[in-house]
Write an enzyme that holds these catalytic residues in place. Structure first.
Site, PDB file in Angstrom:
ATOM      1  N   SER A 149       0.805  -1.222   0.000  1.00 28.62           N
ATOM      2  CA  SER A 149       0.000   0.000   0.000  1.00 28.62           C
ATOM      3  C   SER A 149       0.837   1.271   0.000  1.00 28.62           C
ATOM      4  CB  SER A 149      -0.938   0.005   1.216  1.00 28.62           C
ATOM      5  OG  SER A 149      -1.786  -1.113   1.198  1.00 28.62           O
TER       6      SER A 149
ATOM      7  N   HIS B 131       0.300   4.372   4.347  1.00 29.92           N
ATOM      8  CA  HIS B 131      -0.235   5.136   3.216  1.00 29.92           C
ATOM      9  C   HIS B 131       0.369   6.531   3.183  1.00 29.92           C
ATOM     10  CE1 HIS B 131      -4.167   2.618   2.586  1.00 29.92           C
ATOM     11  NE2 HIS B 131      -3.074   1.885   2.590  1.00 29.92           N
TER      12      HIS B 131
END
Length: 292
Positions: free
Chosen positions: A191, A236
């Site tokens: 991610s 993230h």
């Protein structure tokens, strides 16, 4: 009585054909070119090598929705690019090796775990964690996002810079999780790297006046999903910041006429970012900056 006007200097020779006089300077590299080398470009005349390089940098990638005529580098290619395919292949192979997320000993050995990274000096985990996935949905959504945006970024930045950005953004995601998350929790997933690619497209797209709204929507959605369930928003954030910063550096360097300076800036900037990430992991103990 006025002095006679000096004789005008003869034109310089063409850099590709030294026996011919140059007619103009290439609008991209500023080198003199003759009429045989003049190629009409969007801005002035360019030499064949610069025209060829520009074609590679602006090769059309079909859009997320539909490509707007004249807009190059839009997202959502139906023809995945080599580096993107290689990254997906590695992720799939590793997913098989971890028996679709069920091989706990494999995951425990390679996942990101801040305490083990810092106190046991298992720094490799910051890199290996980006290739692991918890389950089918985890790898599926990450690879789909990469397949949507990755080819466009690879075309815009070039294969080597795209690969460097992906890997360093993945490390940035691990560092973000290391600094801001729980110190004794395992972390896995691409991610951080994916968010870096999304951020890179937005940065380069804005600089090159490409349509970025669909990717901004995908980026915002992915970022807020990070606050739900077991998804790590810290990874993230780390990947997004790292990838966006590198994209700005790489795109600026790619537009420089002096290729030596461009290479030095690209390599030097990449090494500097890697050095900063390494410094953060080695000098700050996990848990000291915990926003959980």
């Amino acid at each position: 009585m006025s002095s006679p006007h000096p004789e005008p200097a003869p034109p310089p020779p063409c850099y590709r054909h030294p026996d011919q006089a140059a007619a103009v300077l290439c609008a991209h590299c500023d080198r003199p070119i003759c009429t045989d080398c003049m190629v009409q470009a969007s801005v002035g005349w360019q030499c064949p090598p610069c025209t060829s390089e520009g074609a590679k940098r602006s090769r059309h990638v079909p859009a997320f929705t539909h490509a707007t005529p004249g807009r190059t580098g839009a997202v959502g290619s139906t023809n995945p690019t080599p580096v993107v395919l290689a990254i997906i292949a590695v992720n799939v192979v590793v997913f098989f090796l971890e028996r679709f997320g069920t091989n706990t000993s494999f995951v425990d050995h390679y996942a990101d775990q801040p305490d083990l990274v810092h106190f046991q000096h298992e720094y490799y985990r910051a890199f290996t964690a980006m290739w692991l996935h918890a389950n089918f949905l985890h790898i599926f959504f990450n690879m789909v996002a990469l397949l949507i945006v990755g080819p466009a970024v690879e075309v815009l930045l070039g294969k080597v810079r795209f690969l460097a950005l992906y890997l360093i953004a993945g490390l940035g995601g691990s560092v973000g999780s290391y600094l801001l998350g729980p110190h004794n929790v395992l972390g896995v997933g691409a991610s951080g790297a994916i968010m870096g690619v999304l951020g890179a497209y937005v940065v380069v797209g804005i600089r090159r006046h490409l349509p970025v709204a669909p990717v901004v929507g995908l980026l915002v959605l992915n970022f807020f999903i990070g606050f739900t369930g077991n998804i790590d928003w810290r990874a993230h954030l780390g990947g997004l910041v790292t990838g966006s910063a590198l994209a700005l550096l790489y795109d600026y360097a790619g537009g420089l006429r002096d290729r030596t300076v461009a290479l030095a800036l690209t390599v030097g900037g990449s090494v500097a970012v890697l050095g900063l990430l390494a410094l953060l992991i080695t000098s700050i103990a996990p848990g000291h900056v915990n926003l959980s």
